[in-house]
Write a protein that holds these residues in place. Structure first.
Motif, PDB file in Angstrom:
ATOM      1  N   SER A 206       4.888  22.152   8.941  1.00 43.24           N
ATOM      2  CA  SER A 206       3.724  21.289   8.830  1.00 43.24           C
ATOM      3  C   SER A 206       4.130  19.919   8.317  1.00 43.24           C
ATOM      4  N   LEU A 207       5.203  19.853   7.532  1.00 44.74           N
ATOM      5  CA  LEU A 207       5.685  18.554   7.060  1.00 44.74           C
ATOM      6  C   LEU A 207       6.197  17.728   8.222  1.00 44.74           C
ATOM      7  N   ALA A 208       6.917  18.395   9.123  1.00 39.55           N
ATOM      8  CA  ALA A 208       7.483  17.676  10.250  1.00 39.55           C
ATOM      9  C   ALA A 208       6.377  17.133  11.140  1.00 39.55           C
ATOM     10  N   ALA A 209       5.278  17.897  11.260  1.00 43.19           N
ATOM     11  CA  ALA A 209       4.218  17.512  12.178  1.00 43.19           C
ATOM     12  C   ALA A 209       3.311  16.454  11.576  1.00 43.19           C
ATOM     13  N   ALA A 210       3.242  16.395  10.258  1.00 44.08           N
ATOM     14  CA  ALA A 210       2.223  15.569   9.620  1.00 44.08           C
ATOM     15  C   ALA A 210       2.668  14.122   9.474  1.00 44.08           C
ATOM     16  N   ASP A 211       1.674  13.241   9.356  1.00 46.81           N
ATOM     17  CA  ASP A 211       1.946  11.827   9.136  1.00 46.81           C
ATOM     18  C   ASP A 211       1.883  11.490   7.659  1.00 46.81           C
ATOM     19  N   VAL A 212       1.194  12.340   6.922  1.00 43.04           N
ATOM     20  CA  VAL A 212       1.032  12.100   5.488  1.00 43.04           C
ATOM     21  C   VAL A 212       1.382  13.383   4.760  1.00 43.04           C
ATOM     22  N   TYR A 213       2.066  13.250   3.659  1.00 44.79           N
ATOM     23  CA  TYR A 213       2.329  14.417   2.833  1.00 44.79           C
ATOM     24  C   TYR A 213       1.738  14.164   1.448  1.00 44.79           C
ATOM     25  N   MET A 214       0.848  15.044   1.017  1.00 43.48           N
ATOM     26  CA  MET A 214       0.243  14.880  -0.291  1.00 43.48           C
ATOM     27  C   MET A 214       1.114  15.605  -1.306  1.00 43.48           C
TER      28      MET A 214
ATOM     29  N   ALA B 278       0.832  -1.207   0.000  1.00 47.14           N
ATOM     30  CA  ALA B 278       0.000   0.000   0.000  1.00 47.14           C
ATOM     31  C   ALA B 278       0.868   1.259   0.000  1.00 47.14           C
ATOM     32  N   LEU B 279       1.906   1.281   0.836  1.00 46.02           N
ATOM     33  CA  LEU B 279       2.768   2.467   0.897  1.00 46.02           C
ATOM     34  C   LEU B 279       3.454   2.705  -0.436  1.00 46.02           C
ATOM     35  N   GLY B 280       3.892   1.619  -1.061  1.00 45.95           N
ATOM     36  CA  GLY B 280       4.561   1.741  -2.351  1.00 45.95           C
ATOM     37  C   GLY B 280       3.625   2.295  -3.407  1.00 45.95           C
ATOM     38  N   ARG B 281       2.405   1.777  -3.422  1.00 46.27           N
ATOM     39  CA  ARG B 281       1.450   2.250  -4.429  1.00 46.27           C
ATOM     40  C   ARG B 281       1.073   3.706  -4.154  1.00 46.27           C
ATOM     41  N   ALA B 282       0.905   4.043  -2.877  1.00 42.82           N
ATOM     42  CA  ALA B 282       0.577   5.435  -2.537  1.00 42.82           C
ATOM     43  C   ALA B 282       1.710   6.360  -2.963  1.00 42.82           C
ATOM     44  N   ALA B 283       2.946   5.942  -2.716  1.00 42.61           N
ATOM     45  CA  ALA B 283       4.086   6.791  -3.064  1.00 42.61           C
ATOM     46  C   ALA B 283       4.141   7.015  -4.560  1.00 42.61           C
ATOM     47  N   ARG B 284       3.742   5.994  -5.323  1.00 41.68           N
ATOM     48  CA  ARG B 284       3.801   6.164  -6.767  1.00 41.68           C
ATOM     49  C   ARG B 284       2.753   7.154  -7.257  1.00 41.68           C
ATOM     50  N   SER B 285       1.666   7.317  -6.483  1.00 45.05           N
ATOM     51  CA  SER B 285       0.750   8.388  -6.883  1.00 45.05           C
ATOM     52  C   SER B 285       0.949   9.611  -5.987  1.00 45.05           C
ATOM     53  N   SER B 286       2.199   9.798  -5.532  1.00 41.21           N
ATOM     54  CA  SER B 286       2.626  11.015  -4.836  1.00 41.21           C
ATOM     55  C   SER B 286       1.965  11.249  -3.487  1.00 41.21           C
ATOM     56  N   ILE B 287       1.536  10.198  -2.818  1.00 46.46           N
ATOM     57  CA  ILE B 287       1.076  10.363  -1.439  1.00 46.46           C
ATOM     58  C   ILE B 287       2.127   9.701  -0.559  1.00 46.46           C
ATOM     59  N   LEU B 288       2.783  10.492   0.272  1.00 44.52           N
ATOM     60  CA  LEU B 288       3.824   9.920   1.112  1.00 44.52           C
ATOM     61  C   LEU B 288       3.269   9.687   2.512  1.00 44.52           C
ATOM     62  N   VAL B 289       3.228   8.430   2.925  1.00 43.18           N
ATOM     63  CA  VAL B 289       2.692   8.071   4.235  1.00 43.18           C
ATOM     64  C   VAL B 289       3.856   7.613   5.086  1.00 43.18           C
ATOM     65  N   LYS B 290       3.922   8.149   6.334  1.00 43.00           N
ATOM     66  CA  LYS B 290       5.121   7.897   7.129  1.00 43.00           C
ATOM     67  C   LYS B 290       5.130   6.536   7.818  1.00 43.00           C
TER      68      LYS B 290
ATOM     69  N   PHE C 135      -4.128   1.408  -3.558  1.00 44.21           N
ATOM     70  CA  PHE C 135      -4.131   2.790  -4.036  1.00 44.21           C
ATOM     71  C   PHE C 135      -4.065   2.760  -5.555  1.00 44.21           C
ATOM     72  N   PRO C 136      -4.884   3.559  -6.214  1.00 43.98           N
ATOM     73  CA  PRO C 136      -4.754   3.626  -7.665  1.00 43.98           C
ATOM     74  C   PRO C 136      -3.439   4.302  -8.023  1.00 43.98           C
ATOM     75  N   VAL C 137      -2.710   3.722  -8.935  1.00 45.94           N
ATOM     76  CA  VAL C 137      -1.438   4.318  -9.328  1.00 45.94           C
ATOM     77  C   VAL C 137      -1.671   5.220 -10.520  1.00 45.94           C
ATOM     78  N   THR C 138      -1.489   6.527 -10.303  1.00 45.90           N
ATOM     79  CA  THR C 138      -1.777   7.460 -11.388  1.00 45.90           C
ATOM     80  C   THR C 138      -0.521   7.979 -12.055  1.00 45.90           C
ATOM     81  N   ARG C 139       0.629   7.767 -11.375  1.00 46.89           N
ATOM     82  CA  ARG C 139       1.913   8.185 -11.967  1.00 46.89           C
ATOM     83  C   ARG C 139       1.939   9.639 -12.364  1.00 46.89           C
ATOM     84  N   SER C 140       1.455  10.490 -11.513  1.00 45.01           N
ATOM     85  CA  SER C 140       1.594  11.903 -11.845  1.00 45.01           C
ATOM     86  C   SER C 140       2.575  12.512 -10.878  1.00 45.01           C
ATOM     87  N   ARG C 141       3.797  12.580 -11.271  1.00 47.35           N
ATOM     88  CA  ARG C 141       4.810  13.188 -10.399  1.00 47.35           C
ATOM     89  C   ARG C 141       4.895  14.651 -10.721  1.00 47.35           C
ATOM     90  N   SER C 142       4.688  15.457  -9.744  1.00 48.73           N
ATOM     91  CA  SER C 142       4.776  16.882 -10.025  1.00 48.73           C
ATOM     92  C   SER C 142       6.004  17.432  -9.339  1.00 48.73           C
TER      93      SER C 142
END
Lengths: 54, 809
Positions: free
Chosen positions: B723-731, B463-475, B802-809
Motif C-alpha cells: 500500500s505504501l508503494a501504491a499511495a501518494d501520501v503516507y501518514m 508545504a512538503l517540508g512542513r507536512a513532513a515535519r508533522s509526519s505526513i509524507l507527500v510524494k 501545514f501546522p507543525v506538530t513535531r510528533s515523530r512516532s
C-alpha cells in the motif's frame, strides 16, 4: 586601465577553479547528506580513537 | 555494555554520549539516586530491545554480490537500514561500530535516512555478525534491497547541483560586469572596455544558457511535441528571445545585452526546482526504506535443520518454517502445525483465521499462534500478493497526469505573450520601424514568467517540508493539487475499515458484569497466545496479580480454565463456560442457560459484531467481555469534518458486511455508504467508477490496487508495504485525523500558489505595459525582475500551510 585585459580573464579563471572544486565535492557525495554532519560535529574526539583498541 | 565501548580506567561507563549527558544532568541536580533506584528494580535491565536474530541470510553469497560489492580486495561495503535512530547520540554510537565489531573498517550513518554504510574486511568478519552487533545495540538492521532507484535519484540530484553551481557562478560574474556597464552608461566609459565587458558577458551568458539552461529548452520542446501546456514553454520563449537579442546586440555592438537578467533567472529557477525535488525525494526515500522493514529472509527447513535464507533463494516445494509473529514468505500449503493466521492486510478480515495442516496460506499473512511448517506452492509474482501488485502497477500506469495549475496558467501566458509580441511588432512598425523588433523582443524578455516559475516550486517545497515535519509524507506537488481539487469539485473519500478506521488487532470493547476480576482474568489469559486472549490480557487495570500466580489447567480453542488466588476461572465461549465441557461441541445447545443479564449482553454484542467471551468464577457467570476491533478515537470526528468539508465518505471493507454496517452506524453513516465483503478487485471497480476526485485511504495489500487507481491514494500508519508503494501520501502518525490536516493543508497550499501567481502576473502586466509603449529602460527591467521574484519567494516562504506538530512516532 589596460590591466583589465589581464584581470578579467584571471577572474574568470579563478571562478572556474572554484566551480571545479565544487563539482568535485558534489561528485564525491559531500552534498548527499546535509543533516548528519551537523550532529557529528558535536562528538568530541577521544584520545583513544587514534590508538588501536586494546 | 558492549566491550568495545568500555573506556579503560574510567569508573563510570556509558554506552553513548546521550546517556552520559543525561547522567551528568541528573548528577548536576543532585538526583543520582535515580540510578540506585533503577538498579534496584530488576524489571528493567535492558534499555535496548534486541531481536536476537542470527541474520544468517546476510551471509548468502548471491546476496553479498548483489548488495555488498567489493570496493577493494577483501573489503566489502553495504548499506543497512536501521530502526530506532533518534538523535546525535545514535550517530555517535553507530559510528563507533569499528570498535565494537572486529573487522569493521568504517561505519557512517546518514541520520535522516537512517542508513548506515559499513565497510568491513571479508576475512575478519561477516555481515551477519555486524548485523547482530547492531541488533545488540538496539538498532534492528534491515538489508537495503532496492538501492538502484535511490542511486539514480542521487545521480539526478548531483547533476542538478552541478547545473546550479555553473549557473550561479556565471550569474555572479555577469552581474559584476553588468554593474560596471550600468555605471558606464551613466558616467561614460571608453568604448574599448565596454565592448570587452559585453563580449565577456556574452561568453559567460551563453555558457550558462546553453548548459544549465538547456533544461528549460528541452522541457519546452517536450511540451511542444506532446502538445501540452507546460511552464517551461513561456520560460524558454523568454530565455530564447533574450539570448538571441543579447547575442545580436553584442555582435552588432548596439542596444541591450540582457545576459545579467537571463543568467540570474536560470540560477533562481534551478534553485527552486532543486529545493522542491529535495523535499519530494525525502518522502520517496522514507517510504522506500519502509519497504526494507518487510522480512527479506525465510527459515528454510531441510530435514530437521533450519537455516535462514534470502527470499529470492526459495524454490517451489521447499518447506519453510514460520514462527508466531512472522509473515509468510510465499503462498503454500500448511504441512505441519496448527495455528491461526492474520489475514487483515490481505483481505481486511479483522479476526484471525484458524489454520491447520493441509490448508492454503498466502504470502503476506501473519502467523499468530504457533509455529507452522508450509510447503511453497507459489513464489514472487505468482503469489496472490504478487498478482495484486501487478494489477496495482497497471492501474498506476493508466492514471492520467493532471495539468498543474502553474502549467495551465503558462499555457494562457504563452498565448498572451505571443499575441502581445505580434501586436507590438505591428504597432511599432507604423510608429517607428527601426525600434519595432527591439521593443517586441524586450517585451518577451520582461514578461518572462520568472515569478510564475518560482511560485509553485517554492510554495510546494515549503508545504512538503512542513507536512513532513508533522509526519505526513507527500510524494509530490501534484498530489497537493489533486487533494485541493476537492475544494471546488467535492469528491468522495473511500475509507478502508480494518487498520484504518479501526485500530489494528483486537481489543476489549465492552465489559459487562464484575469488573473487579479484570486482573485475575488478564493474568490467566496472558499465558495463552490466542489473539482474543491477548486482547483480554491487555485490560488488567492494575497489575496486582502476577502472571505466575495464575495456574492454567485447561486450554482449548474454545476457552481456558485455571486457578487464580484460590478461585477457579472458566473463560471462553458461552458453551465452554456454561458447560465446563468444551470438547463436545455437538451438544452445545443443551447447556444450561446463563443469567438473563448475560444473555442480554451477549445479544447486544452479537448485534455489534463483537465476539462475546464469558467468564465464570467457581461455576457462577460473573462477566461477559465483548472483544472486537476498536474504532480509532478520532474516527467519528474525522468523518464529521470530512463531511463538513463537502466530501462524501464511504467505507470499503473486505470484512463481513454486518460488521461493516454496524461500524457505519456507530460512525453515523448511512448503510448505503458502507460496503462490506469486498474483494480487492471490487474495491478497485468502485473507486474507478466513482466521480473524480476520489481519494482512497487504506493500509492493506487488498487496498493497493484501489489506492493506485484513486486520484490520491493515502496509506495509513503501519500499513503493508504494497500500500505504501501504491499511495501518494503516507501518514506517518497513527489515527485518521491526519487526513483532515492533509486536506486542509493542501487547500491552503493551493491558495498560497494562487496568491504567488497573482502577484507575479501583476508584475508581468506592468512590465508588459512599459515594454509595449517602449518606455522600458534596462534599469527598470533589471529592478522589476528580481523584485517580482523576491516578493513571490517571500509569500511562499512565509506561508503556514501545514501546522507543525513535531510528533515523530
Amino acid at each position: 586601465m589596460s590591466v583589465i585585459y589581464i584581470l578579467l580573464p584571471l577572474a574568470v579563471i579563478l571562478a572556474s577553479v572554484a566551480l571545479w572544486a565544487f563539482v568535485r565535492a558534489v561528485k564525491a557525495g559531500q552534498f548527499d547528506d546535509l543533516d548528519t554532519p551537523a550532529h557529528r560535529i558535536l562528538h568530541d574526539d577521544e584520545e583513544d580513537t587514534k590508538r588501536p583498541p586494546q | 555494555m558492549p566491550s568495545g565501548l568500555v573506556v579503560t580506567g574510567a569508573e563510570l561507563q556509558f554506552c553513548c554520549a546521550g546517556c552520559r549527558a543525561v547522567y551528568e544532568a541528573i548528577n548536576a541536580h543532585g538526583l543520582e539516586r535515580y540510578y540506585r533506584l533503577q538498579q534496584g528494580d530488576p524489571g528493567k535491565p535492558s534499555p535496548a530491545s534486541p531481536t536476537g536474530r542470527a541474520y544468517a541470510e546476510l551471509d548468502d553469497r548471491e546476496f553479498l554480490d548483489a548488495h555488498a560489492p567489493l570496493i577493494a580486495p577483501g573489503l566489502r561495503c553495504t548499506e543497512l537500514y536501521l530502526e530506532g535512530i533518534h538523535c546525535s547520540a545514535c550517530v555517535w554510537l553507530v559510528e563507533k561500530l569499528p570498535r565494537v565489531a572486529p573487522g569493521v573498517i568504517e561505519s557512517r550513518l546518514d541520520m535522516r535516512r537512517a542508513l548506515v554504510k559499513v565497510i568491513w574486511e571479508e576475512d575478519k568478519s561477516n555481515l551477519s555478525s555486524i548485523a547482530r552487533t547492531l541488533d545488540s545495540l538496539g538498532y534492528t538492521p534491515h538489508a537495503d534491497r532496492d538501492s538502484s532507484s535511490r542511486a539514480r535519484r542521487q545521480r539526478e540530484d548531483r547533476n542538478l547541483l552541478v547545473r546550479i553551481a555553473i549557473a550561479g557562478a556565471g550569474a555572479g560574474n555577469v552581474m559584476l560586469l553588468a554593474f560596471a556597464l550600468y555605471g558606464g552608461s551613466f558616467h561614460g566609459m571608453e568604448h574599448e572596455y565596454s565592448s570587452l565587458f559585453r563580449w565577456m558577458s556574452m561568453a559567460i551568458g551563453l555558457t550558462v544558457l546553453l548548459w544549465p539552461g538547456s533544461l528549460f529548452f528541452r522541457g519546452a520542446w517536450a511540451a511542444l511535441r506532446t502538445r501540452t501546456a507546460h511552464l517551461d514553454l513561456p520560460i524558454a520563449i523568454g530565455l530564447g528571445a533574450g539570448t538571441i537579442a543579447g547575442t545580436v546586440n553584442t555582435l552588432l555592438d548596439r542596444g541591450e545585452i540582457y545576459f545579467d537578467s537571463l543568467t540570474s533567472l536560470v540560477f533562481l529557477l534551478l534553485v527552486g526546482r532543486y529545493i522542491q525535488r529535495r523535499l519530494e525525494r525525502r518522502a520517496a526515500d522514507a517510504v522506500e526504506l519502509l519497504f526494507s522493514l518487510t522480512p527479506s529472509f525465510a527459515r528454510l527447513r531441510e530435514g530437521h535443520e533450519c537455516r535462514e535464507v534470502p527470499i529470492e533463494a526459495l524454490k517451489l516445494e521447499q518447506i519453510v518454517e514460520v514462527r508466531p509473529g512472522e509473515s509468510f514468505p510465499a503462498d503454500g500449503d500448511v504441512f505441519e502445525g496448527e495455528s491461526s493466521v492474520d489475514l487483515s492486510l490481505l483481505t481486511g478480515e479483522s479476526r484471525p483465521v484458524p489454520t491447520s495442516a493441509g490448508e492454503k496460506i498466502f504470502a503476506g499473512a501473519v502467523n499468530v499462534d504457533r509455529m507452522l511448517l508450509t510447503r511453497i506452492t507459489a513464489l514472487g509474482k505468482d503469489t496472490r500478493v504478487g498478482k495484486l501488485l501487478t494489477l496495482m502497477e497497471e492501474c498506476a500506469q493508466r492514471k492520467a497526469p493532471i495539468v498543474r495549475l502553474a502549467d495551465r496558467m503558462a499555457g494562457y501566458f504563452t498565448i498572451g505573450a505571443i499575441a502581445l509580441f505580434v501586436a507590438t511588432l505591428v504597432g511599432w512598425h507604423f510608429v517607428d520601424p527601426r525600434r519595432a523588433v527591439d521593443n517586441a523582443l524586450s517585451l518577451l524578455i520582461v514578461t518572462c514568467p520568472c515569478g510564475l516559475g518560482l511560485a509553485t516550486p517554492f510554495a510546494v517545497a515549503v508545504a512538503l517540508g512542513r507536512a513532513a515535519r508533522s509526519s505526513i509524507l507527500v510524494k509530490g506537488g501534484d498530489v497537493l493539487e489533486r487533494l485541493a481539487a476537492s475544494n471546488r469539485a467535492g469528491g468522495t473519500v473511500f475509507l478502508d475499515k480494518t487498520g484504518t478506521l479501526t485500530e489494528p488487532g483486537l481489543a476489549v470493547v465492552q465489559w459487562h458484569g464484575d469488573e473487579t476480576i479484570r486482573d485475575q482474568v488478564a493474568a490467566l489469559e496472558a499465558q495463552v497466545s490466542h489473539p482474543i486472549a491477548r486482547a483480554i490480557a491487555e485490560v488488567a487495570a492494575r497489575r496486582t496479580v502476577e502472571a505466575t500466580q495464575a495456574v492454567l489447567s485447561k486450554s482449548s480453542p474454545q476457552g481456558i480454565a485455571g486457578q487464580v488466588e484460590g478461585k477457579h476461572f472458566n473463560i471462553g465461549s458461552e458453551s465452554f463456560v456454561l458447560q465446563g465441557a468444551p470438547d463436545d461441541s455437538s451438544t452445545s445447545s443443551s447447556h444450561p442457560a446463563g443469567p438473563d443479564w448475560a444473555i442480554a449482553a451477549r445479544r447486544d454484542m452479537t448485534s455489534q459484531c463483537l465476539t462475546p467471551v464469558w467468564v465464570s468464577v467457581n461455576g457462577i457467570v460473573t462477566a461477559v467481555i465483548g472483544v472486537g476491533s476498536r474504532l480509532r478515537d478520532d474516527a467519528t470526528k474525522t468523518i464529521q469534518s470530512l463531511k463538513e468539508m463537502g466530501l462524501k465518505v464511504q467505507i470499503l471493507s473486505g470484512d463481513d458486511p454486518d460488521t461493516v454496517a454496524s461500524l457505519g452506524r456507530q460512525l453515523g453513516m448511512a448503510s448505503a455508504d458502507c460496503h462490506g465483503g469486498l474483494s480487492p478487485e471490487s474495491k478497485l471497480r468502485i473507486v474507478q467508477a466513482a466521480a473524480t476526485p476520489a481519494f482512497m485511504v487504506g493500509d492493506g495489500v487488498n487496498d493497493a490496487a484501489a489506492l493506485s487507481a484513486a486520484s490520491v491514494g493515502i496509506a495509513v500508519h503501519g500499513g503493508a508495504e504494497a500500500s505504501l508503494a501504491a499511495a501518494d501520501v503516507y501518514m506517518g502518525r497513527p489515527g485518521v485525523g491526519v487526513l483532515v490536516e492533509l486536506l486542509e493543508g493542501s487547500r491552503r497550499t493551493l491558495r498560497v500558489i494562487r496568491r504567488c501567481l497573482r502577484v507575479s502576473l501583476g508584475y508581468n502586466l506592468v512590465a508588459a505595459a512599459l515594454a509595449t509603449t517602449g518606455v522600458i529602460n534596462p534599469l527598470i527591467a533589471a529592478i522589476l525582475m528580481p523584485l517580482a521574484s523576491f516578493t513571490v519567494l517571500g509569500i511562499a516562504l512565509g506561508s503556514r500551510t501545514f501546522p507543525v506538530t513535531r510528533s515523530r512516532s
